[in-house]
Design a protein around this motif. Structure first.
Motif, PDB file in Angstrom:
ATOM      1  N   SER A   1      -2.505   5.108  -6.932  1.00 44.60           N
ATOM      2  CA  SER A   1      -3.495   4.046  -6.923  1.00 44.60           C
ATOM      3  C   SER A   1      -2.997   2.820  -7.659  1.00 44.60           C
ATOM      4  CB  SER A   1      -4.791   4.544  -7.583  1.00 44.60           C
ATOM      5  OG  SER A   1      -4.540   4.893  -8.931  1.00 44.60           O
TER       6      SER A   1
ATOM      7  N   THR B   1     -12.729  -3.816  -7.621  1.00 44.86           N
ATOM      8  CA  THR B   1     -12.166  -3.003  -8.694  1.00 44.86           C
ATOM      9  C   THR B   1     -11.668  -3.890  -9.825  1.00 44.86           C
ATOM     10  OG1 THR B   1     -11.550  -1.194  -7.193  1.00 44.86           O
ATOM     11  CG2 THR B   1     -10.359  -1.336  -9.277  1.00 44.86           C
TER      12      THR B   1
ATOM     13  N   GLU C   1      -0.716  -0.129  -7.671  1.00 40.44           N
ATOM     14  CA  GLU C   1       0.155  -0.825  -6.728  1.00 40.44           C
ATOM     15  C   GLU C   1       1.442  -1.297  -7.377  1.00 40.44           C
ATOM     16  OE1 GLU C   1      -1.899  -3.770  -4.551  1.00 40.44           O
ATOM     17  OE2 GLU C   1      -3.458  -2.410  -3.892  1.00 40.44           O
TER      18      GLU C   1
ATOM     19  N   LYS D   1     -10.472  -3.442  -3.430  1.00 42.12           N
ATOM     20  CA  LYS D   1      -9.441  -3.843  -4.392  1.00 42.12           C
ATOM     21  C   LYS D   1      -9.941  -5.007  -5.252  1.00 42.12           C
ATOM     22  CE  LYS D   1      -4.648  -5.395  -4.814  1.00 42.12           C
ATOM     23  NZ  LYS D   1      -4.976  -6.439  -5.796  1.00 42.12           N
TER      24      LYS D   1
ATOM     25  N   TRP E   1       0.859  -1.183   0.000  1.00 42.62           N
ATOM     26  CA  TRP E   1       0.000   0.000   0.000  1.00 42.62           C
ATOM     27  C   TRP E   1       0.894   1.231   0.000  1.00 42.62           C
ATOM     28  CZ3 TRP E   1      -4.544  -0.366   3.982  1.00 42.62           C
ATOM     29  CH2 TRP E   1      -5.299  -1.503   3.692  1.00 42.62           C
TER      30      TRP E   1
ATOM     31  N   TYR F   1      -7.467   3.107  -5.221  1.00 40.19           N
ATOM     32  CA  TYR F   1      -7.542   1.811  -5.892  1.00 40.19           C
ATOM     33  C   TYR F   1      -7.854   1.916  -7.378  1.00 40.19           C
ATOM     34  CZ  TYR F   1      -7.111  -0.690  -1.519  1.00 40.19           C
ATOM     35  OH  TYR F   1      -6.627  -1.193  -0.342  1.00 40.19           O
TER      36      TYR F   1
END
Length: 428
Positions: A23, A315, A25, A312, A18, A353
């Motif tokens: 957004s 999404t 990753e 997550k 994180w 995210y």
């Protein structure tokens, strides 16, 4: 070794990163690698000494919640097992500030010859909620020793699946499934409940005692227990405001109740709502815009780590099936008093995210308020709660809680079964 343990080991070899900066990753992980490669060995170039640290939140005179930290240039990564939560370190006058991503909390600290000291402020729990915080550098050899381990430590085996009862003896008692892995004195795992899981826990076996902890920016957890014959007896601490007792014994056959059976649509009731969207436009259901579409309704809060894990997942699910007729609506129940404040929290979550599905504001962060806002539901036991609606507008399933990545095979099973269920609804 049990299949469930092998699956958990496989999953926990992955990394969950994180960061407050992006957004994406994958981009964040690449940035961390770049920072590590570029970091100057001259610590004077940065705000804090580079490398490995141990942080401690003091919750009483005799109890602290420890967690691992990595300082890379002017970033800090809070580490819970395979999870890394990244944040920037900035100067604010004589203090250093670490603002946690998504969650409404921050560290305000000062430096001394041992490391840093100050407070963790969790504004989601109120303007005055704070816990004493200290942190110090540590060598890599002892990095996994969150808790003080004597040189002559004898190790009890805590690995296995544990049938667990929290709040023992009270009317609020609840069941959980403990999933623990152990290598020598190092222990990792989680506790899975009917309303969610305690995410990535990490700690040590010391004699006949077990200590597990985690810090994720929203919660600070400590599980302390002793082995009594074939039973663990312990205390669970959440920050400095809550604790309860728990007992556990090994049981490979124990399972929690079916999460699809806990919340129902009331007989004769129509599921509907009309809430303000985060873009200023109302979001209403049912609506002609959802005709012939499969709709997933997510009840969530940006303050809820399990909701973050589910966001997550949703999404990614939305990106996979949005062009095939899947629509997702997140109904958020938030802590800020004003609508504007609630919208700001949800926008931060969605941006973090890269969530492209709809979000609206259902009300204050309360299960009771969620039940009042959605009276067609029998009850709301947990954030998140997820409602699956077919193309004909019929509720086909209501799922309570979320099995996050920390639950290993339970997470993998959920991902697989949910994808199959969505594909089935889309094909009908």
């Amino acid at each position: 070794m049990k299949l469930i343990t092998r699956c958990l080991i496989t999953l926990m070899m992955g990394s969950f990163l994180w960061s407050c900066d992006s957004s994406n990753e994958a981009e964040v992980e690449e940035n961390k690698a770049t920072e590590e490669g570029d970091a100057n060995t001259d610590d004077s170039s940065y705000l804090l000494k580079q490398g490995y640290w141990i942080g401690n939140l003091r919750i009483s005179k005799t109890r602290m919640i420890p967690f691992n930290m990595e300082i890379v240039k002017d970033s800090v990564y809070f580490v819970n097992a395979e999870e890394h939560i990244g944040a920037k370190i900035v100067e604010d006058g004589a203090q250093l500030v670490i603002e946690m991503p998504i969650f409404d909390s921050e560290f305000r600290i000062s430096k001394n010859d041992k490391g840093v000291f100050g407070f963790w402020h969790n504004y989601a729990k109120g303007p005055d909620y704070q816990i004493d915080f200290t942190a110090r550098p540590i060598d890599k050899e002892h990095y996994d020793n969150r808790f003080s381990i004597p040189e002559s430590n004898t190790v009890t085996n805590f690995e296995g699946n544990w049938e667990t009862t929290f709040d023992v003896g009270s009317e609020d008692a609840y069941k959980a499934l403990g999933l623990l892995l152990q290598v020598n004195q190092d222990v990792k795992g989680t506790f899975l409940t009917e309303t969610g899981d305690y995410r990535f826990l990490q700690g040590n076996a010391i004699g006949d005692s077990l200590y597990l902890s985690a810090f994720d920016g929203s919660h600070a957890f400590l599980f302390a227990a002793e082995m009594d014959g074939d039973t663990m007896r312990g205390t669970f601490y959440s920050g400095n405001h809550y604790q309860n007792n728990w007992v556990a014994f090994r049981n490979d056959d124990f399972e929690l109740r079916n999460p699809d059976s806990l919340t129902r649509l009331k007989i004769g009731e129509e599921f509907s709502f009309n809430f303000p969207g985060i873009d200023g436009k109302p979001v209403a259901y049912p609506s002609p815009k959802y005709t012939e579409e499969v709709v997933i309704i997510q009840l969530l809060g940006s303050w809820c780590p399990n909701c973050m894990d589910e966001t997550k997942f949703l999404t990614d699910l939305h990106k996979s099936y949005k062009d095939k007729g899947l629509h997702i609506i997140g109904i958020a129940f938030e802590n800020p008093e004003t609508l504007e404040g609630k919208i700001e929290r949800v926008k931060e979550l969605a941006n973090y995210y890269g969530a492209e599905y709809e979000f609206c504001i259902g009300g204050y962060a309360s299960k009771k308020e969620a039940e009042e806002a959605l009276p067609a539901l029998s009850e709301v036991l947990s954030f998140p709660t997820t409602i699956f609606i077919d193309k004909d507008g019929q509720i086909r399933k209501i799922h309570t809680g979320f099995n996050g990545p920390g639950t290993g095979p339970y997470y993998l099973k959920f991902v697989e079964s949910t994808n199959k269920f969505v594909q089935k609804l889309l094909s009908e």
